[in-house]
Design a protein around this motif. Structure first.
Motif, PDB file in Angstrom:
ATOM      1  N   THR A   1       0.870  -1.282   0.081  1.00 31.73           N
ATOM      2  CA  THR A   1       0.049   0.086   0.093  1.00 31.73           C
ATOM      3  C   THR A   1       0.995   1.362  -0.010  1.00 31.73           C
TER       4      THR A   1
ATOM      5  N   PHE B   1       0.770   4.285  -2.555  1.00 27.39           N
ATOM      6  CA  PHE B   1       0.739   5.655  -2.127  1.00 27.39           C
ATOM      7  C   PHE B   1       2.043   6.498  -2.983  1.00 27.39           C
TER       8      PHE B   1
ATOM      9  N   ASN C   1       1.295   9.352  -5.395  1.00 29.69           N
ATOM     10  CA  ASN C   1       1.620  10.767  -4.798  1.00 29.69           C
ATOM     11  C   ASN C   1       2.547  11.490  -5.840  1.00 29.69           C
TER      12      ASN C   1
ATOM     13  N   ALA D   1      -3.953   9.899  -4.454  1.00 28.65           N
ATOM     14  CA  ALA D   1      -3.412   9.318  -3.118  1.00 28.65           C
ATOM     15  C   ALA D   1      -4.284   9.509  -2.088  1.00 28.65           C
ATOM     16  N   SER D   2      -5.107  10.650  -2.198  1.00 30.35           N
ATOM     17  CA  SER D   2      -5.976  10.892  -1.198  1.00 30.35           C
ATOM     18  C   SER D   2      -7.233  10.179  -1.090  1.00 30.35           C
TER      19      SER D   2
ATOM     20  N   ALA E   1      -5.940   7.058   0.605  1.00 31.31           N
ATOM     21  CA  ALA E   1      -5.893   7.239   2.109  1.00 31.31           C
ATOM     22  C   ALA E   1      -7.147   6.935   2.844  1.00 31.31           C
TER      23      ALA E   1
ATOM     24  N   ALA F   1       0.160   5.160   4.549  1.00 29.02           N
ATOM     25  CA  ALA F   1      -0.027   6.362   3.757  1.00 29.02           C
ATOM     26  C   ALA F   1       1.418   7.282   4.206  1.00 29.02           C
TER      27      ALA F   1
ATOM     28  N   THR G   1      -1.141  12.622   5.633  1.00 28.96           N
ATOM     29  CA  THR G   1      -1.340  11.609   6.420  1.00 28.96           C
ATOM     30  C   THR G   1      -2.784  11.804   7.340  1.00 28.96           C
TER      31      THR G   1
ATOM     32  N   ALA H   1      -5.938   9.997   5.980  1.00 30.59           N
ATOM     33  CA  ALA H   1      -5.955   8.709   6.449  1.00 30.59           C
ATOM     34  C   ALA H   1      -6.075   8.514   7.837  1.00 30.59           C
TER      35      ALA H   1
END
Length: 191
Positions: free
Chosen positions: A25, A29, A33, A51-52, A55, A70, A96, A99
């Motif tokens: 994961t 990410f 990103n 990436a959000s 998350a 994350a 982060t 997440a």
């Protein structure tokens, strides 16, 4: 004795699997990103931040393991204003937050479909993105060269908040629906 050793090895196996999933994961990410740099609208601010969406999914499915993934994923894939260790850690922590909020919310399959969707979108798209933008955008505004004025800071905030929230709603919520439909749909809808 044998029951104890098999129980202990089961825990070790579970932790090993979680670490492998966390590492995979984090790698995803990092990839997402880096892809965000292609959508950068201001230094360190991306209009589309895939990436959000991850998350939300990672936190909803893996809890704090997803939050750790994350953070690690962001740390190993700097872009924008992440030019030294302080900035890298600061922006990784700020992102982060996206997440951490869903991990704290601990989505449970309870209530009607409407209540479940509202809960996931409220904590997994709106509140987490708002908090992330409130933490990160002042840093972006101060660390940009030259520093942002008030108008640029407002635009950066709107881009961060709306871009991430939209990405989560368009990618993260459908992914969560595919991977764990009971978090969004009640028993009647699942039948």
């Amino acid at each position: 004795m044998q029951g104890l050793s098999s129980e202990g090895s089961g825990r070790i196996g579970t932790v090993t699997i979680r670490i492998i999933v966390c590492a995979a994961t984090a790698a995803l990410f990092a990839l997402l990103n880096r892809a965000s740099a292609f959508f950068e609208v201001a230094e360190g601010v991306s209009l589309v931040f895939p990436a959000s969406a991850l998350a939300l999914v990672a936190a909803a499915l893996s809890g704090w393991w997803g939050v750790a993934a994350a953070f690690v994923g962001f740390m190993v894939s700097p872009w924008g204003l992440q030019t030294d260790l302080f900035r890298l850690v600061f922006f990784s922590l700020a992102v982060t937050v996206q997440a951490a909020v869903p991990a704290l919310a601990r989505f449970r399959p309870a209530g009607t479909t409407t209540a479940r969707v509202v809960r996931v979108v409220s904590y997994g798209a709106v509140l987490n993105t708002l908090l992330s933008a409130l933490v990160a955008v002042p840093g972006v505004a101060l660390l940009a060269n030259p520093p942002f004025d008030l108008r640029q800071t407002g635009l950066a905030f709107a881009s961060w908040f709306l871009g991430d929230m939209t990405t989560i709603v368009l990618l993260g919520v459908p992914a969560l629906l595919l991977l764990r439909p009971a978090l969004l749909l009640d028993e009647v809808q699942l039948a």
